[in-house]
Scaffold this active site. Structure first.
Site, mmCIF file in Angstrom:
data_model
loop_
_atom_site.group_PDB
_atom_site.id
_atom_site.type_symbol
_atom_site.label_atom_id
_atom_site.label_comp_id
_atom_site.label_asym_id
_atom_site.label_seq_id
_atom_site.Cartn_x
_atom_site.Cartn_y
_atom_site.Cartn_z
ATOM 1 N N ASP A 212 5.127 -7.560 -5.598
ATOM 2 C CA ASP A 212 6.109 -6.597 -5.095
ATOM 3 C C ASP A 212 6.883 -7.157 -3.918
ATOM 4 O O ASP A 212 8.103 -7.013 -3.817
ATOM 5 C CB ASP A 212 5.406 -5.315 -4.637
ATOM 6 N N TYR A 268 -7.390 0.466 -8.324
ATOM 7 C CA TYR A 268 -6.792 -0.848 -8.041
ATOM 8 C C TYR A 268 -7.788 -1.868 -7.461
ATOM 9 O O TYR A 268 -7.959 -2.962 -8.002
ATOM 10 C CB TYR A 268 -5.593 -0.676 -7.090
HETATM 11 P P1 NG1 Z 1 2.522 -0.934 -7.306
HETATM 12 O O1 NG1 Z 1 1.379 -0.053 -7.084
HETATM 13 O O2 NG1 Z 1 3.347 -0.521 -8.434
HETATM 14 O O3 NG1 Z 1 3.329 -1.174 -6.074
HETATM 15 C C1 NG1 Z 1 0.629 -2.806 -7.602
HETATM 16 C C2 NG1 Z 1 0.490 -4.031 -6.700
HETATM 17 C C3 NG1 Z 1 1.103 -5.285 -7.340
HETATM 18 C C4 NG1 Z 1 0.605 -5.477 -8.749
HETATM 19 C C5 NG1 Z 1 0.787 -4.177 -9.543
HETATM 20 C C6 NG1 Z 1 0.221 -4.263 -10.939
HETATM 21 C C7 NG1 Z 1 0.603 -3.465 -4.312
HETATM 22 C C8 NG1 Z 1 1.455 -3.414 -3.097
HETATM 23 N N1 NG1 Z 1 1.183 -3.825 -5.438
HETATM 24 O O4 NG1 Z 1 1.964 -2.418 -7.683
HETATM 25 O O5 NG1 Z 1 0.811 -6.411 -6.541
HETATM 26 O O6 NG1 Z 1 -0.716 -5.910 -8.775
HETATM 27 O O7 NG1 Z 1 0.162 -3.077 -8.899
HETATM 28 O O8 NG1 Z 1 0.830 -5.271 -11.658
HETATM 29 O O9 NG1 Z 1 -0.575 -3.178 -4.253
#
Ligand code: NG1
Length: 522
Positions: A212, A268
């Protein structure tokens, strides 16, 4: 490469967004004046992103293909002159009912404290501040800590929070950039900014990968990004080939709030632990002699590190980070097979099972992998997680190959890309367990109305979806969602919210600083 300084909104936003953005910026700057009784010096900006393909593999250090969206986070900043003693930060938000104004001190000694257990919006600013202070200390040779100057800040974010477009990374990147600029660093290196933002965002309690922040900082208007994490963080702009009908990505909110900070211990962060343990487990199962290399994965080792070590030891590859893509893809295919053969427990592995294979005690296992970011799980689904990661890494390579050498017929290209998106959706739902019924429904409706491919985007468990739709079918897809999803599930939905729910997304530009001082025009 340095984060650009912009002098006009034309350099930031596409033509069709300009009039809305101008109003928004004018409002931000005039509200700044009323709030602090002085003008802002500059605005730092970082956008949200949509991930096209490569889901949940950045923290295993595999390549991903995101792009920035137009929605962004803006920090209007005015710098206080440096005085003796601690500096002060006043931080307000244009949406003050949701994000209350705060004031705090920056300690002259030691680091700013962040309480990750409280869900406090300014924690993201503090994360950026902490990371930027560390980078400033390094760049200015000031030891471990560089106390920042004080600032007055007004924030305006249009990336929906919990909506899968990474508002958190946009906020952390914009904050870190603001602190760098406020402390006189006009030449902020993009790679350094991304690296610091990745690490500092982990202070908020999510053990995130780097996609991101990379998308937010590196993006260039009109291009998606091919982001690599190994051997080192890098990003390459990708042009979409011209096609008839035009290749269009549409983003649709599920309006299921995915609060990954709250669910991190079972969603996560647990996935990060499962992938890391899968890497360690496979390394032991194959009797690799060298320990897995320490890398930038959140827990220090990764499935990518396992892949490199496996092929270097077992097949005599000298340096696997240099392996050409076709061979790399064959390696991944082999790893899928090996995972199926050696990680056989469909119902997962207990801590005792894993500790026995790694030849450590359960306490050691917990301390090493599950203490900084605690997780709650009885069984760890190592097989499923590794299979998703290896297969998704293959899909990214295939997606990239289709874009760089498109088939002669546009239809074949569009169908090929769409099919890969559909496979990702199935894998996220069935193998990685990060889907939800609402996201699935949005995908089914879109495909029935003409989308080539549809999937969740971002962390999942709610949030957002992305769809590859021929330009001439966008209206039909939007209508299907409006009638059969939004109005059915949310009968009282306002027109404004409906408008926000679906965005036809063109690749937007990355982070920048806009100097306000002395400017009369936006
Ligand atoms: P989101 O939750 O959409 O910002 C998260 C992680 C990414 C990646 C994605 C899955 C954070 C800031 N971002 O994205 O690095 O792992 O999930 O592909 O945690």
């Amino acid at each position: 490469m340095e984060v650009p300084t912009t002098t006009s909104l034309h350099q930031i936003y596409p033509e069709e967004a300009l009039s809305t953005q101008k109003r928004r910026w004018q409002n931000l700057l005039s509200q700044f004046k009323t709030t602090y009784d002085r003008s802002a010096d500059f605005v730092s900006r970082s956008p949200g992103r949509v991930n096209l393909i490569g889901e949940h593999i950045d923290y295993s250090l595999y390549e991903v293909i995101p792009m920035a969206v137009t929605a962004d986070v803006l920090l209007a900043v005015s710098v206080n002159a440096r005085k003796d003693g601690p500096s002060r930060v006043r931080i307000a938000n244009v949406d003050s009912s949701k994000f209350p104004t705060r004031e705090f001190e920056i300690p002259s000694e030691g680091e700013i404290e962040i309480d990750a257990s409280s869900h406090e919006w300014t924690n993201y600013f503090k994360s950026g501040l902490l990371g930027a202070s560390q980078l400033l200390a390094k760049n200015k040779n000031k030891g471990d800590h560089f106390p920042s100057v004080g600032m007055d800040i007004l924030v305006d974010g249009t990336v929906p929070s919990g909506g899968g477009l990474s508002s958190s990374a946009a906020f952390v990147c914009a904050s870190a950039l603001a602190v760098m600029k406020a402390n006189g660093d006009d030449k902020v290196d993009k790679k350094e900014l991304v690296e610091l933002a990745v690490v500092s965002e982990r202070n908020v309690g999510v053990n995130s990968g780097g996609m991101d922040q990379a998308a937010s900082v590196f993006s260039l208007r009109g291009s998606a990004l091919y982001v690599s994490f190994k051997p080192t963080l890098s990003a390459k702009a990708i042009e979409f080939p011209p096609t008839k009908p035009e290749l269009t990505f549409v983003v649709a909110q599920s309006f299921v709030a995915a609060d990954k900070h709250v669910t991190a211990p079972v969603c996560y962060n647990l996935r990060v632990v499962e992938c890391t343990l899968a890497a360690e487990f496979l390394a032991k199962a194959f009797g690799l002699k060298r320990p897995l290399p320490q890398d930038s994965g959140p827990l220090g080792v990764s499935l990518r590190g396992f892949q490199d070590t496996y092929f270097e030891e077992k097949e005599g590859v000298a340096d696997n980070t240099q392996t050409p893509v076709p061979h790399f893809q064959q390696q991944l295919e082999k790893l899928v097979q090996l995972t199926e053969d050696y990680l056989i427990q469909e119902d997962g592995y207990t801590r005792e099972d894993i500790a026995a294979i790694l030849r450590v005690s359960v306490d050691q296992l917990n301390a090493r992998y599950m203490s900084a970011f605690p997780v709650r799980a009885e069984r760890f689904l190592l097989r499923q997680r590794a299979l998703h990661v290896f297969n998704e890494a293959i899909r990214v390579l295939k997606f990239m190959a289709l874009l760089s050498s498109p088939p002669a017929k546009d239809e074949d290209l569009l169908n090929g890309l769409g099919e890969l998106l559909n496979q990702t959706q199935a894998s996220c739902r069935d193998v990685y367990d990060c889907g939800c019924p609402e996201l699935d429904e949005l995908c089914t409706l879109a495909r029935a109305a003409g989308a080539y491919g549809s999937r969740l985007t971002g962390a999942g468990w709610g949030g957002c979806s992305v769809h590859l739709v021929p330009a001439d079918k966008v209206d039909a897809v939007r209508q299907a969602w409006t009638e059969k999803y939004y109005k059915k599930r949310f009968p009282d939905i306002s027109d404004e919210r409906l408008e926000e729910a679906v965005v036809v997304s063109k690749p937007g530009s990355g982070s920048s600083v806009f100097v306000v001082e002395g400017r009369t025009e936006l």
